[in-house]
Design a protein around this motif. Sequence first.
Motif, PDB file in Angstrom:
ATOM      1  N   TYR A 162       0.850  -1.192   0.000  1.00 39.48           N
ATOM      2  CA  TYR A 162       0.000   0.000   0.000  1.00 39.48           C
ATOM      3  C   TYR A 162       0.885   1.240   0.000  1.00 39.48           C
ATOM      4  CZ  TYR A 162      -4.075  -2.887   1.056  1.00 39.48           C
ATOM      5  OH  TYR A 162      -5.087  -3.807   0.996  1.00 39.48           O
ATOM      6  N   TRP A 163       0.601   2.161  -0.904  1.00 40.83           N
ATOM      7  CA  TRP A 163       1.376   3.388  -1.041  1.00 40.83           C
ATOM      8  C   TRP A 163       0.429   4.580  -1.145  1.00 40.83           C
ATOM      9  CZ3 TRP A 163       6.878   3.477  -1.690  1.00 40.83           C
ATOM     10  CH2 TRP A 163       7.472   2.208  -1.734  1.00 40.83           C
ATOM     11  N   LYS A 200       8.110  12.473 -19.990  1.00 44.89           N
ATOM     12  CA  LYS A 200       8.732  12.014 -18.753  1.00 44.89           C
ATOM     13  C   LYS A 200       8.199  12.823 -17.576  1.00 44.89           C
ATOM     14  CE  LYS A 200      13.085  11.080 -19.000  1.00 44.89           C
ATOM     15  NZ  LYS A 200      14.568  11.208 -19.063  1.00 44.89           N
ATOM     16  N   SER A 201       7.917  12.147 -16.476  1.00 41.17           N
ATOM     17  CA  SER A 201       7.496  12.827 -15.252  1.00 41.17           C
ATOM     18  C   SER A 201       8.058  12.071 -14.062  1.00 41.17           C
ATOM     19  CB  SER A 201       5.965  12.918 -15.168  1.00 41.17           C
ATOM     20  OG  SER A 201       5.384  11.627 -15.137  1.00 41.17           O
ATOM     21  N   TRP A 202       7.974  12.703 -12.888  1.00 44.17           N
ATOM     22  CA  TRP A 202       8.490  12.098 -11.667  1.00 44.17           C
ATOM     23  C   TRP A 202       7.366  12.054 -10.638  1.00 44.17           C
ATOM     24  CZ3 TRP A 202      11.176  15.048 -15.025  1.00 44.17           C
ATOM     25  CH2 TRP A 202      12.366  14.502 -15.532  1.00 44.17           C
ATOM     26  N   VAL A 203       7.105  10.860 -10.129  1.00 46.40           N
ATOM     27  CA  VAL A 203       5.955  10.616  -9.260  1.00 46.40           C
ATOM     28  C   VAL A 203       6.425  10.433  -7.821  1.00 46.40           C
ATOM     29  CG1 VAL A 203       3.953   9.143  -8.835  1.00 46.40           C
ATOM     30  CG2 VAL A 203       4.780   9.489 -11.182  1.00 46.40           C
ATOM     31  N   VAL A 204       5.816  11.176  -6.903  1.00 47.61           N
ATOM     32  CA  VAL A 204       6.159  11.085  -5.481  1.00 47.61           C
ATOM     33  C   VAL A 204       5.208  10.110  -4.798  1.00 47.61           C
ATOM     34  CG1 VAL A 204       6.299  12.342  -3.298  1.00 47.61           C
ATOM     35  CG2 VAL A 204       7.073  13.425  -5.418  1.00 47.61           C
ATOM     36  N   VAL A 205       5.785   9.146  -4.088  1.00 48.10           N
ATOM     37  CA  VAL A 205       4.988   8.159  -3.365  1.00 48.10           C
ATOM     38  C   VAL A 205       5.479   8.050  -1.926  1.00 48.10           C
ATOM     39  CG1 VAL A 205       4.346   6.778  -5.378  1.00 48.10           C
ATOM     40  CG2 VAL A 205       6.500   6.312  -4.212  1.00 48.10           C
ATOM     41  N   ASP A 211      -0.877  -2.086   5.666  1.00 44.81           N
ATOM     42  CA  ASP A 211      -2.285  -2.266   5.329  1.00 44.81           C
ATOM     43  C   ASP A 211      -2.900  -0.906   5.010  1.00 44.81           C
ATOM     44  OD1 ASP A 211      -2.963  -1.019   7.872  1.00 44.81           O
ATOM     45  OD2 ASP A 211      -2.555  -2.962   8.803  1.00 44.81           O
ATOM     46  N   ARG A 212      -4.141  -0.924   4.541  1.00 42.78           N
ATOM     47  CA  ARG A 212      -4.818   0.309   4.136  1.00 42.78           C
ATOM     48  C   ARG A 212      -5.033   1.256   5.319  1.00 42.78           C
ATOM     49  NH1 ARG A 212      -7.870   2.480   0.034  1.00 42.78           N
ATOM     50  NH2 ARG A 212      -7.367   0.707  -1.298  1.00 42.78           N
ATOM     51  N   ALA A 213      -5.271   0.695   6.499  1.00 42.62           N
ATOM     52  CA  ALA A 213      -5.522   1.532   7.675  1.00 42.62           C
ATOM     53  C   ALA A 213      -4.311   2.410   7.988  1.00 42.62           C
ATOM     54  CB  ALA A 213      -5.873   0.663   8.874  1.00 42.62           C
ATOM     55  N   LYS A 214      -3.104   1.825   7.905  1.00 46.04           N
ATOM     56  CA  LYS A 214      -1.896   2.605   8.166  1.00 46.04           C
ATOM     57  C   LYS A 214      -1.694   3.662   7.083  1.00 46.04           C
ATOM     58  CE  LYS A 214      -0.779   0.241  11.818  1.00 46.04           C
ATOM     59  NZ  LYS A 214      -0.943   0.848  13.158  1.00 46.04           N
ATOM     60  N   ALA A 215      -2.025   3.309   5.858  1.00 41.59           N
ATOM     61  CA  ALA A 215      -1.912   4.274   4.769  1.00 41.59           C
ATOM     62  C   ALA A 215      -2.882   5.438   4.986  1.00 41.59           C
ATOM     63  CB  ALA A 215      -2.186   3.591   3.432  1.00 41.59           C
ATOM     64  N   GLU A 216      -4.083   5.130   5.482  1.00 44.72           N
ATOM     65  CA  GLU A 216      -5.069   6.177   5.754  1.00 44.72           C
ATOM     66  C   GLU A 216      -4.561   7.141   6.822  1.00 44.72           C
ATOM     67  OE1 GLU A 216      -7.778   7.132   4.471  1.00 44.72           O
ATOM     68  OE2 GLU A 216      -8.600   5.486   3.274  1.00 44.72           O
ATOM     69  N   PHE A 230      -3.450  10.169  -2.483  1.00 42.87           N
ATOM     70  CA  PHE A 230      -4.460   9.119  -2.560  1.00 42.87           C
ATOM     71  C   PHE A 230      -3.771   7.767  -2.431  1.00 42.87           C
ATOM     72  CE2 PHE A 230      -3.239  10.032  -6.959  1.00 42.87           C
ATOM     73  CZ  PHE A 230      -2.984   8.768  -7.481  1.00 42.87           C
ATOM     74  N   ILE A 231      -4.524   6.797  -1.941  1.00 47.21           N
ATOM     75  CA  ILE A 231      -3.975   5.465  -1.686  1.00 47.21           C
ATOM     76  C   ILE A 231      -3.996   4.644  -2.965  1.00 47.21           C
ATOM     77  CG2 ILE A 231      -4.298   3.309  -0.408  1.00 47.21           C
ATOM     78  CD1 ILE A 231      -5.553   4.942   1.834  1.00 47.21           C
ATOM     79  N   THR A 232      -2.912   3.940  -3.199  1.00 43.67           N
ATOM     80  CA  THR A 232      -2.858   3.015  -4.327  1.00 43.67           C
ATOM     81  C   THR A 232      -2.201   1.726  -3.859  1.00 43.67           C
ATOM     82  OG1 THR A 232      -2.068   2.700  -6.601  1.00 43.67           O
ATOM     83  CG2 THR A 232      -0.651   3.954  -5.125  1.00 43.67           C
ATOM     84  N   ALA A 233      -2.734   0.605  -4.298  1.00 41.66           N
ATOM     85  CA  ALA A 233      -2.197  -0.704  -3.917  1.00 41.66           C
ATOM     86  C   ALA A 233      -1.598  -1.370  -5.146  1.00 41.66           C
ATOM     87  CB  ALA A 233      -3.299  -1.575  -3.325  1.00 41.66           C
ATOM     88  N   TYR A 234      -0.387  -1.874  -5.010  1.00 37.46           N
ATOM     89  CA  TYR A 234       0.290  -2.535  -6.125  1.00 37.46           C
ATOM     90  C   TYR A 234       0.300  -4.042  -5.903  1.00 37.46           C
ATOM     91  CZ  TYR A 234       1.962   2.158  -7.193  1.00 37.46           C
ATOM     92  OH  TYR A 234       2.045   3.499  -7.487  1.00 37.46           O
TER      93      TYR A 234
END
Length: 234
Positions: A162-163, A200-205, A211-216, A230-234
């Motif tokens: 989760y990121w 080309k771009s640079w994405v900050v994560v 888990d999702r709760a910690k990401a929240e 925003f949360i994204t899961a890979y």
Amino acid sequence: MRLAPRGEFAEKSYYLIAECYLEQKKAYSAVATLLKLQNAKLPEMDEQYFYYRLGYAYELSDKPIDAITAYRKGYEQDPYSQVAYQIEDRILELKSSKPSIDISFLYPYSPLQVTIVQEEQPDTLKTSVTTDSKSSSSSTAKQIEVKQDTPVKLKEKPKEGYWLQAGRFSVESNANRLVINIRLLNIPAAYYEDVSGGKKSWVVVCGSFPDRAKAEEAKELLATNNINSFITAY
């Protein structure tokens, strides 16, 4: 619009009319339509998007000063949003054709204050994030346990976990600067290079999180510091 000039679809209607004028190469009419939208003072209008489209209409009207003024107002609403990323691209495009335009507001810091960390210098961060618990039964702080070491610049896009995605930039130093600011909040952050459609771009994560709760929880902490994500899961 005549039946409900301040109704639910009024804002979208103004934008639709303005876009039609732009498609017809009638930029002046598009500007006039957007100014009518501004004067309508609709509740909860998305001002950042409004100034983005107004700036573009001015740009096509060959009014670079008015365009950069509108772009700046939109950009400063939230420099880390996806709309700000689009505004930045338009500003740089405008600058390439009008070199005399001042765009220093995009980069308020001296270049000496920004250090690009190369891949062979894997500055890492081991940390935990402290946030205030929203539980009504306790006012104590709780820890977001983050066990992963995070290099400043990732070699590739994350593949698992989760990121949070906190921004996308066309200038690498902007991504690096945001990573530094987020790390000051004790949240692990990094950026990676992305190429899409030949651009080309640079994405900050931020992450990864167990888990999702910690990401929240981390997302809420970023929001309190005016950083949207925003949360994204890979």
